[in-house]
Structure formats: structure tokens, C-alpha cells
Design a protein around this motif. Sequence first.
Motif, short mmCIF file in Angstrom:
data_model
loop_
_atom_site.label_atom_id
_atom_site.label_comp_id
_atom_site.label_asym_id
_atom_site.label_seq_id
_atom_site.Cartn_x
_atom_site.Cartn_y
_atom_site.Cartn_z
N THR A 278 -55.39 34.34 23.91
CA THR A 278 -56.45 33.35 23.87
C THR A 278 -56.88 33.11 22.43
O THR A 278 -57.19 34.06 21.70
CB THR A 278 -57.65 33.80 24.72
OG1 THR A 278 -57.20 34.10 26.04
CG2 THR A 278 -58.71 32.72 24.76
N ARG A 297 -64.42 30.96 28.80
CA ARG A 297 -64.28 29.59 29.29
C ARG A 297 -62.91 29.02 28.91
O ARG A 297 -62.27 28.36 29.75
CB ARG A 297 -65.39 28.71 28.71
CG ARG A 297 -66.78 29.02 29.24
CD ARG A 297 -67.75 27.96 28.81
NE ARG A 297 -67.33 26.64 29.37
CZ ARG A 297 -67.85 25.46 28.97
NH1 ARG A 297 -68.77 25.43 27.99
NH2 ARG A 297 -67.45 24.33 29.53
N ARG A 298 -62.45 29.29 27.69
CA ARG A 298 -61.13 28.79 27.27
C ARG A 298 -60.04 29.38 28.13
O ARG A 298 -59.11 28.69 28.56
CB ARG A 298 -60.92 29.11 25.79
CG ARG A 298 -59.63 28.53 25.22
CD ARG A 298 -59.53 28.80 23.72
NE ARG A 298 -60.57 28.07 23.02
CZ ARG A 298 -61.40 28.61 22.12
NH1 ARG A 298 -61.29 29.89 21.83
NH2 ARG A 298 -62.30 27.87 21.52
N GLN A 300 -60.34 30.53 31.18
CA GLN A 300 -60.46 30.00 32.54
C GLN A 300 -59.82 28.61 32.64
O GLN A 300 -59.12 28.30 33.62
CB GLN A 300 -61.93 29.95 32.96
CG GLN A 300 -62.54 31.33 33.19
CD GLN A 300 -64.04 31.31 33.37
OE1 GLN A 300 -64.73 30.41 32.82
NE2 GLN A 300 -64.58 32.28 34.12
N LYS A 301 -60.04 27.75 31.65
CA LYS A 301 -59.43 26.43 31.64
C LYS A 301 -57.91 26.53 31.60
O LYS A 301 -57.22 25.79 32.32
CB LYS A 301 -59.92 25.63 30.44
CG LYS A 301 -61.36 25.21 30.51
CD LYS A 301 -61.77 24.41 29.28
CE LYS A 301 -63.24 24.00 29.32
NZ LYS A 301 -63.63 23.23 28.12
N GLU A 302 -57.38 27.46 30.76
CA GLU A 302 -55.93 27.59 30.64
C GLU A 302 -55.29 28.10 31.92
O GLU A 302 -54.09 27.91 32.15
CB GLU A 302 -55.61 28.55 29.48
CG GLU A 302 -55.99 27.98 28.11
CD GLU A 302 -55.82 29.00 27.00
OE1 GLU A 302 -55.57 30.19 27.32
OE2 GLU A 302 -55.96 28.64 25.81
N GLY A 304 -56.60 27.42 35.07
CA GLY A 304 -57.01 26.62 36.22
C GLY A 304 -58.19 27.17 36.96
O GLY A 304 -58.33 26.92 38.17
N GLU A 306 -62.53 27.87 37.32
CA GLU A 306 -63.80 27.23 36.97
C GLU A 306 -64.27 27.79 35.63
O GLU A 306 -64.44 29.00 35.48
CB GLU A 306 -64.83 27.50 38.06
CG GLU A 306 -66.16 26.84 37.77
CD GLU A 306 -67.20 27.15 38.83
OE1 GLU A 306 -68.36 26.73 38.65
OE2 GLU A 306 -66.86 27.86 39.81
N ALA A 307 -64.48 26.92 34.66
CA ALA A 307 -64.84 27.35 33.31
C ALA A 307 -66.34 27.50 33.19
O ALA A 307 -67.04 26.68 32.57
CB ALA A 307 -64.31 26.34 32.29
N THR A 315 -61.51 35.64 37.79
CA THR A 315 -61.19 35.79 36.37
C THR A 315 -60.59 37.17 36.11
O THR A 315 -59.64 37.32 35.33
CB THR A 315 -62.45 35.57 35.51
OG1 THR A 315 -62.99 34.28 35.78
CG2 THR A 315 -62.10 35.70 34.03
#
Length: 323
Positions: A278, A297-298, A300-302, A304, A306-307, A315
Motif C-alpha cells: 500500500t 481507506r486506500r 479498502q478501495k484497492e 473492493g 467499503e472505504a 478488512t
Amino acid sequence: MTHPPGPGGASRPATAAFCGACGQPGAGMQYCTRCGASLLLGPAPTQFPVPPVQHPAQYPPPAPFQAPARPPGGRGGSALPWIVGVLSLAVIALAATGIWLRTGGDDGNPSGQGATSEPTQPASPGSTDEPVDDPLDLGRGLVNQDCTGEFVVMLASSGDPSAYASTLAPALEAAPDAAYLVTDESCGSFNQSVDGNRIYAAYEGPFDSRAAACAARSASTFRGAYVRELDASVTERDVCGCETSAGEPVLSRHDPAGEVARQYAVTDVQVLLKRAGTKGSGVLNGTFDKALHQLVRRFQKENGLEADGVVGTDTWTALRAYC
């Protein structure tokens, strides 16, 4: 028969010409000069007889002097020194035996009886029962660790010579069984130096398994503790969060600070984010601050998710792929 008168008109008695006993001539003699027999032919005058001549007794000549015979064996010297030497050795042997008995023989038991051998118990790494190497004068032993495949709980470390003692002392006080090591004389899994300075580290263990080491870390009250495998091929700290798939705490930026167990979990998240690659990860301070919130958050976005920046079950599951 008488002889003519002698001087003064006294007449002398007649004597025989030869001794009637031994035939010795004795004309004119009253007694035989050989055997002392009387040669008078008439009554002897009143006088003491002449004692016979006594010849000295004849003794055989003394035997010539002979030196005493030499004792058999050797070169003819006296046997006394040899005897004295043997007696001296015997006295020394008896004295040594007496000393050995008084000290109880090999086991040092004064009575020499009833001695029992007590099994020795291995000392813990931080034990001060025996003289130990303590270069930092911390009251604990310096016990370096080789690459054995075991696990240790690292409590604190320092590469600053001026802060060695002040950094390690609180960790050692918090863990009575802890010891410390110097990394450049231990397993290659540790960083060997910082700016050319040696690194000293306080630790607990070693433990046979990662689970045992993680349990010890969870019981520790010292902040910043983590598990390290003694394997030169493993250069990163172990993540105890990888040992179980349930019971992970839910972590967020708004969690109360100060809980040691939560701090350990935050550190695990930081390690796994770094392994995941990350962007911006790498800080391992156990603090869920704004920077870590953005990293979560980064990630989580990568993946798929919830960020929301909250590390929950989904997570944790995604992070555990990098264990």
C-alpha cells in the motif's frame, strides 16, 4: 752329705747333679730350673721354694681384617636411603588419603556418606543467579540468540549508544524474565546496525512456536512489543493477527488510546499494509492516527471494500492474505 761351709761359716745341704723328675742338670741348685722339683739330698732348709718360671701363654695370631660383605643387589651401596624413600612415599600417601577423607572425597561431603547430587535447573535468560555478561550494566544478562527457528518477543531496541540503557531498562523492568542481545552477534534476521552503531534489544523467550510467542506478547504490558522469528531468511516481524481468523478487534481512528492489546493489533495492521504494498505504508508505531486512517481507506478501495477507514472483519480477512 753336705757342701763345704759357705760365707759366714754356714754349711749348705748336698744337692743332686740332675733333677730326678725331668733330668734337667741342676748341680749346685736346690730346685730344678725347669720343673721346680727339689734337688736336695737331705732335709731342705727352712725357706720358701723358688717358684717355677712361668712362660707366657701362646695364642694364635689374630685373623686379618675383612670388610663386611656388601648387600646383594644394586651397586653395593647402602640400602638405607632406599628404605627411607619408600617410607617417605608411604607417609605422603597416608596423609593425602586423610585429607581426601576429611573433605568428603570427590563430592565434598564432610562425612563422606549420604551425599546426593541435586539436578541443576537451567537459568532463565535474565537470571542473575550466576555471573553473566552485562556490558550495559542493566542487571540482566546479555544472551545472544542464534538462528534456531524459534520465536522471541522483542520489547525494545536502540541503535543510539547514548540511549542504550535508558531505552532497554524500562522494558527489562516490565518483564522479569527478559534478557537483552546485540544484533550483530545474533541471528541475521535482525537489523545489524544503525548508522554504524550496534543495536541492542530487550526480548522475552525464545519460544517453540509463533502461537506461544504471540500469547506472551498479548500478556505483556510493555508497549511496542512484537514477535520475531529466529530465521535468517525472515527479515520482517511476525504478525500475531495471522494466527487466528476470529476475535480480531475492530480498529478505527476514534478508538481510545492507551490500550496495549489494541496497540499490538494496530501494529499488525501496519505490517500487513506494508506487505500489501500500500502506497505510503511503512510506519510501524502502533498508533491509529490520521495517516493510518488514509492508508486503510486506500487498501479498502484497492480490494473492493467499503472505504470507511475502519478495520473490521472484511478488512482483516483481506489483510490476512499477506500473512
